[in-house]
Design a protein around this motif. Structure first.
Motif, PDB file in Angstrom:
ATOM      1  N   ARG A   1       6.240   5.525   1.078  1.00 38.16           N
ATOM      2  CA  ARG A   1       5.181   5.331   0.095  1.00 38.16           C
ATOM      3  C   ARG A   1       4.040   4.476   0.651  1.00 38.16           C
ATOM      4  O   ARG A   1       2.866   4.738   0.396  1.00 38.16           O
ATOM      5  CB  ARG A   1       5.786   4.691  -1.157  1.00 38.16           C
ATOM      6  N   ALA A   2       4.401   3.454   1.431  1.00 36.89           N
ATOM      7  CA  ALA A   2       3.373   2.564   1.976  1.00 36.89           C
ATOM      8  C   ALA A   2       2.426   3.323   2.898  1.00 36.89           C
ATOM      9  O   ALA A   2       1.206   3.119   2.844  1.00 36.89           O
ATOM     10  CB  ALA A   2       4.020   1.399   2.727  1.00 36.89           C
ATOM     11  N   GLU A   3       2.963   4.206   3.736  1.00 31.49           N
ATOM     12  CA  GLU A   3       2.104   4.984   4.630  1.00 31.49           C
ATOM     13  C   GLU A   3       1.202   5.922   3.821  1.00 31.49           C
ATOM     14  O   GLU A   3       0.020   6.063   4.102  1.00 31.49           O
ATOM     15  CB  GLU A   3       2.941   5.782   5.627  1.00 31.49           C
ATOM     16  N   TRP A   4       1.777   6.564   2.813  1.00 29.61           N
ATOM     17  CA  TRP A   4       1.005   7.456   1.932  1.00 29.61           C
ATOM     18  C   TRP A   4      -0.160   6.699   1.301  1.00 29.61           C
ATOM     19  O   TRP A   4      -1.304   7.144   1.343  1.00 29.61           O
ATOM     20  CB  TRP A   4       1.929   8.031   0.852  1.00 29.61           C
ATOM     21  N   ASP A   5       0.143   5.538   0.725  1.00 25.02           N
ATOM     22  CA  ASP A   5      -0.889   4.729   0.069  1.00 25.02           C
ATOM     23  C   ASP A   5      -1.957   4.287   1.065  1.00 25.02           C
ATOM     24  O   ASP A   5      -3.154   4.325   0.767  1.00 25.02           O
ATOM     25  CB  ASP A   5      -0.264   3.495  -0.595  1.00 25.02           C
ATOM     26  N   GLN A   6      -1.526   3.878   2.254  1.00 22.99           N
ATOM     27  CA  GLN A   6      -2.452   3.423   3.287  1.00 22.99           C
ATOM     28  C   GLN A   6      -3.408   4.542   3.699  1.00 22.99           C
ATOM     29  O   GLN A   6      -4.604   4.321   3.876  1.00 22.99           O
ATOM     30  CB  GLN A   6      -1.674   2.914   4.496  1.00 22.99           C
ATOM     31  N   VAL A   7      -2.900   5.753   3.819  1.00 21.70           N
ATOM     32  CA  VAL A   7      -3.746   6.886   4.191  1.00 21.70           C
ATOM     33  C   VAL A   7      -4.740   7.191   3.081  1.00 21.70           C
ATOM     34  O   VAL A   7      -5.930   7.397   3.342  1.00 21.70           O
ATOM     35  CB  VAL A   7      -2.890   8.125   4.553  1.00 21.70           C
TER      36      VAL A   7
ATOM     37  N   ASP B   1      -8.750   6.646  11.394  1.00 26.79           N
ATOM     38  CA  ASP B   1      -7.326   6.312  11.501  1.00 26.79           C
ATOM     39  C   ASP B   1      -6.511   7.116  10.487  1.00 26.79           C
ATOM     40  O   ASP B   1      -5.442   7.644  10.802  1.00 26.79           O
ATOM     41  CB  ASP B   1      -7.088   4.814  11.276  1.00 26.79           C
ATOM     42  N   ALA B   2      -7.020   7.212   9.271  1.00 29.31           N
ATOM     43  CA  ALA B   2      -6.327   7.983   8.223  1.00 29.31           C
ATOM     44  C   ALA B   2      -6.302   9.469   8.586  1.00 29.31           C
ATOM     45  O   ALA B   2      -5.286  10.147   8.382  1.00 29.31           O
ATOM     46  CB  ALA B   2      -7.005   7.765   6.865  1.00 29.31           C
ATOM     47  N   LEU B   3      -7.405   9.984   9.128  1.00 26.94           N
ATOM     48  CA  LEU B   3      -7.447  11.392   9.559  1.00 26.94           C
ATOM     49  C   LEU B   3      -6.443  11.652  10.682  1.00 26.94           C
ATOM     50  O   LEU B   3      -5.783  12.703  10.689  1.00 26.94           O
ATOM     51  CB  LEU B   3      -8.851  11.774  10.012  1.00 26.94           C
ATOM     52  N   ASP B   4      -6.296  10.711  11.595  1.00 22.73           N
ATOM     53  CA  ASP B   4      -5.304  10.854  12.663  1.00 22.73           C
ATOM     54  C   ASP B   4      -3.889  10.902  12.090  1.00 22.73           C
ATOM     55  O   ASP B   4      -3.048  11.690  12.532  1.00 22.73           O
ATOM     56  CB  ASP B   4      -5.418   9.705  13.673  1.00 22.73           C
ATOM     57  N   ARG B   5      -3.637  10.090  11.079  1.00 20.53           N
ATOM     58  CA  ARG B   5      -2.317  10.073  10.442  1.00 20.53           C
ATOM     59  C   ARG B   5      -2.077  11.411   9.730  1.00 20.53           C
ATOM     60  O   ARG B   5      -0.997  11.974   9.822  1.00 20.53           O
ATOM     61  CB  ARG B   5      -2.264   8.897   9.461  1.00 20.53           C
TER      62      ARG B   5
ATOM     63  N   LEU C   1      -8.703   7.049   3.666  1.00 17.19           N
ATOM     64  CA  LEU C   1      -9.576   8.214   3.505  1.00 17.19           C
ATOM     65  C   LEU C   1     -10.765   7.897   2.601  1.00 17.19           C
ATOM     66  O   LEU C   1     -11.889   8.328   2.861  1.00 17.19           O
ATOM     67  CB  LEU C   1      -8.794   9.404   2.940  1.00 17.19           C
ATOM     68  N   TYR C   2     -10.540   7.147   1.558  1.00 20.09           N
ATOM     69  CA  TYR C   2     -11.581   6.904   0.561  1.00 20.09           C
ATOM     70  C   TYR C   2     -12.329   5.585   0.725  1.00 20.09           C
ATOM     71  O   TYR C   2     -13.189   5.259  -0.075  1.00 20.09           O
ATOM     72  CB  TYR C   2     -10.980   6.989  -0.849  1.00 20.09           C
TER      73      TYR C   2
ATOM     74  N   TYR D   1      -5.766  14.545  -7.913  1.00 15.92           N
ATOM     75  CA  TYR D   1      -4.578  14.570  -7.064  1.00 15.92           C
ATOM     76  C   TYR D   1      -4.128  13.177  -6.626  1.00 15.92           C
ATOM     77  O   TYR D   1      -3.031  12.749  -6.941  1.00 15.92           O
ATOM     78  CB  TYR D   1      -4.832  15.440  -5.831  1.00 15.92           C
ATOM     79  N   TRP D   2      -4.968  12.477  -5.897  1.00 19.09           N
ATOM     80  CA  TRP D   2      -4.535  11.225  -5.280  1.00 19.09           C
ATOM     81  C   TRP D   2      -4.123  10.179  -6.310  1.00 19.09           C
ATOM     82  O   TRP D   2      -3.073   9.551  -6.169  1.00 19.09           O
ATOM     83  CB  TRP D   2      -5.625  10.680  -4.366  1.00 19.09           C
ATOM     84  N   SER D   3      -4.910   9.941  -7.336  1.00 20.55           N
ATOM     85  CA  SER D   3      -4.567   8.947  -8.351  1.00 20.55           C
ATOM     86  C   SER D   3      -3.284   9.330  -9.066  1.00 20.55           C
ATOM     87  O   SER D   3      -2.466   8.471  -9.390  1.00 20.55           O
ATOM     88  CB  SER D   3      -5.697   8.804  -9.366  1.00 20.55           C
ATOM     89  N   ARG D   4      -3.110  10.591  -9.292  1.00 23.28           N
ATOM     90  CA  ARG D   4      -1.896  11.085  -9.946  1.00 23.28           C
ATOM     91  C   ARG D   4      -0.677  10.833  -9.067  1.00 23.28           C
ATOM     92  O   ARG D   4       0.388  10.474  -9.564  1.00 23.28           O
ATOM     93  CB  ARG D   4      -2.077  12.573 -10.224  1.00 23.28           C
ATOM     94  N   GLN D   5      -0.826  11.009  -7.757  1.00 23.19           N
ATOM     95  CA  GLN D   5       0.285  10.780  -6.843  1.00 23.19           C
ATOM     96  C   GLN D   5       0.659   9.303  -6.776  1.00 23.19           C
ATOM     97  O   GLN D   5       1.817   8.959  -6.587  1.00 23.19           O
ATOM     98  CB  GLN D   5      -0.048  11.287  -5.435  1.00 23.19           C
ATOM     99  N   LEU D   6      -0.336   8.440  -6.905  1.00 25.98           N
ATOM    100  CA  LEU D   6      -0.072   7.010  -6.846  1.00 25.98           C
ATOM    101  C   LEU D   6       0.589   6.507  -8.124  1.00 25.98           C
ATOM    102  O   LEU D   6       1.153   5.425  -8.137  1.00 25.98           O
ATOM    103  CB  LEU D   6      -1.375   6.234  -6.617  1.00 25.98           C
ATOM    104  N   GLY D   7       0.475   7.288  -9.190  1.00 26.04           N
ATOM    105  CA  GLY D   7       1.098   6.886 -10.436  1.00 26.04           C
ATOM    106  C   GLY D   7       0.324   5.808 -11.168  1.00 26.04           C
ATOM    107  O   GLY D   7       0.837   5.144 -12.034  1.00 26.04           O
TER     108      GLY D   7
END
Length: 185
Positions: free
Chosen positions: A16-22, A36-40, A26-27, A152-158
């Protein structure tokens, strides 16, 4: 009887931490952190292949355009083509799953998922007409990135990263319910 262990879903990110960091990278608006986020995301894509969520892929392509734009390495015409490809792919991929067996006009599909109609018209011009101005492509990119963030992204973060009123949040939740999970798998 043996108890079965719950099925685990394998994903390309470490946690989850990596997901949130990306998502934050990105934003964030900082080109170095965005890169860095694009590389991930590229690493995720190499691990996940075709299973990469469409929204992640589309977000990455649009952010890549913004990073290239801010670098000053591309000419105006090249930027229009870059933004254009990312926008065409976004509209096509997001509406494709709603097409099912019947051919439904893109404008109607876009309305159903709350994509501004002018973005569909921009896609049409990019695909079939004269290339639009770079400013319009940039605006389309910003609008689509905002749509992806909210839908999408906000929904994924909950949680709600969207800075809107409670009415907007309720409208988003209704729209997200209509989209269903399959649109993002």
């Amino acid at each position: 009887r043996r108890r079965l262990k719950p099925l685990r879903t394998v994903v390309a990110w470490r946690g989850r931490a990596e997901w949130d960091q990306v998502m934050v990278g990105l934003y964030c608006g900082d080109c170095r952190l965005q890169q860095d986020a694009l590389d991930r995301v590229s690493a995720w894509k190499s691990r996940y292949g075709q299973k990469m969520p469409l929204a992640v892929d589309c977000t990455a392509e649009l952010i890549r355009c913004k990073v290239l734009d801010s670098s000053g390495r591309l000419k105006s015409h090249e930027l229009i083509l870059s933004y254009g490809l990312a926008l065409v792919r976004f509209v096509n991929l997001i509406t494709e799953r709603k097409q099912k067996m019947a051919s439904i006009p893109l404008r109607q599909l876009a309305r159903e998922v709350d994509i501004p109609i002018w973005v569909v018209d921009l896609r049409h011009e990019l695909t079939h007409g004269k290339l639009p101005r770079l400013a319009l492509c940039r605006k389309g990119c910003d609008v689509v990135l905002d749509w992806l963030r909210k839908t999408y992204w906000s929904r994924q973060l909950g949680n709600n990263l969207c800075e809107g009123s409670e009415d907007e949040v309720e409208e988003e939740e209704e729209a997200n319910t209509e989209l269903g999970n399959e649109a993002w798998e």
